[in-house]
Design a protein around this motif. Sequence first.
Motif, PDB file in Angstrom:
ATOM      1  N   ILE A  72      24.678  73.293  16.592  1.00 26.16           N
ATOM      2  CA  ILE A  72      23.950  71.462  16.895  1.00 26.16           C
ATOM      3  C   ILE A  72      23.419  72.192  18.235  1.00 26.16           C
ATOM      4  O   ILE A  72      23.663  73.526  18.582  1.00 26.16           O
ATOM      5  N   THR A 126      19.979  70.591  21.543  1.00 21.46           N
ATOM      6  CA  THR A 126      19.962  69.987  21.995  1.00 21.46           C
ATOM      7  C   THR A 126      19.141  68.744  21.575  1.00 21.46           C
ATOM      8  O   THR A 126      18.558  67.470  21.774  1.00 21.46           O
ATOM      9  N   TYR A 148      20.450  67.021  18.362  1.00 24.14           N
ATOM     10  CA  TYR A 148      21.900  66.797  18.053  1.00 24.14           C
ATOM     11  C   TYR A 148      22.114  64.987  17.621  1.00 24.14           C
ATOM     12  O   TYR A 148      23.010  65.099  16.577  1.00 24.14           O
ATOM     13  N   LYS A 156      24.567  65.095  14.188  1.00 20.09           N
ATOM     14  CA  LYS A 156      25.913  63.835  14.237  1.00 20.09           C
ATOM     15  C   LYS A 156      25.756  63.114  12.931  1.00 20.09           C
ATOM     16  O   LYS A 156      27.345  62.948  11.935  1.00 20.09           O
TER      17      LYS A 156
END
Length: 445
Positions: A73, A75, A78, A82
Amino acid sequence: MKRFILLNSPIFEEGSNENEEYLPPLGLGYIATYLGKEKIDVEIIDCVKERISKEEVIKFINNSSFHYISANIFTPNYEIVKKIIESITIECEIFIGGQVVKSIFQDILKWNVKNRLNIIIGEGELIIPQLVLRNCEQEPEIIENNKFVYRVNKDSKYYPKDISDIYLNRDYLKEEVIINHYNEKEVSIITSRGCPYDCAFCGGASSLNRDSNLRIRTKESIIQEIKEIVSRYPDVRSIRILDDLFLRNKESIDTVKEIFSNFPELSWRGMAHVGVLKNTFSEIEDLKESRCKELFIGIESGSNKIRKKIRKSGTIKDILEVSSKILEVGIDLKGYFIYGFPEETEEDFKKTFELAEKIKEISLKKSGQFRTSVFQFRPYHGTQLYNEIIKIRGSIPECKTNNSLNSNKEEKGRNQFNFTSGNYSKASDAKLEEYILKTQKLTKE
């Protein structure tokens, strides 16, 4: 046999057939290697290379019989990762890792996941196999219901202290040979871990990673890895070194010469730092003799004000002198530039463009060629600039594809770089994109 998949997690919501610049997931390759050593059936699913969409990944997992699933993961992806993890309906054990996890693990603890979730802070190749085998001797730092946080730092038993001993089985990297822009077959390697620099926009900054240290591979281990590459891929003609510390001082340049003297059929490309080359100015010709074809330098900004703000070392004068010398000896140069830093003005943009233009003008009079790679600034979790923006604005928008840039013909093949999570400069979006595009265009002029 237990089945383990490592996802090189998707960075796009939607799939695509468009060819993109690509680097193989060597970090996942190391993890796969050490899972394989423990007789665990492991496979890397490269969602980036295959341009697999979020929904395709979810469907693939839920129609599978994997026992363990790992995802990296960062930025820009993200929310995608998720969503994937929260959508898993099969019974399995999940691992999440990546540089950014150190800054966001408290957020990951809030994810709605029904399976056991192991959150790995730090390097995972030694600890993950032991967690799978239930032989891990390190207690989790945090346990919250079905979520377990493990921190692999220099005090951990599972920290790779000597990376010369860390082996990479390239059987797990299915399509690692790329065709570089010289139309040569190329394979990438990593020769160090950690970074001594402290750039305010980078998650690898030294101030954020004091619980780990710099580790340099031995000359012998690098030679051995290249020998294996040449044996596996006899038609490979270039090696790309992905880390910043291959060229770190005069002694390392001598080592480079020794390494590539063993491989007269190979050229190489790699990262370099202006400060290092400034201090080893007379040695740059030796790099040409070692068959260095191209160096990559993170220039970022031509504004002294912005360079100070982002803690980027090296002066404009240093950049010009080093660039001129590199080009003079016949080594090509790729400069990385970033527009849109917080408080950056159009005048700062202009200074950056003028610096790029000067290097381009120098290259037209030298034997080396100059090209650019240009990005819009986006704040990465945990960095100094990210924290400053949060303090001022309270939040940062989700990272999304910048379709305005992607629609421009100059940006063909660069969709994976064109993300935005807001414009933090003092200039308009239109002006920001104008400077990105015209700096990128310098490559073709």
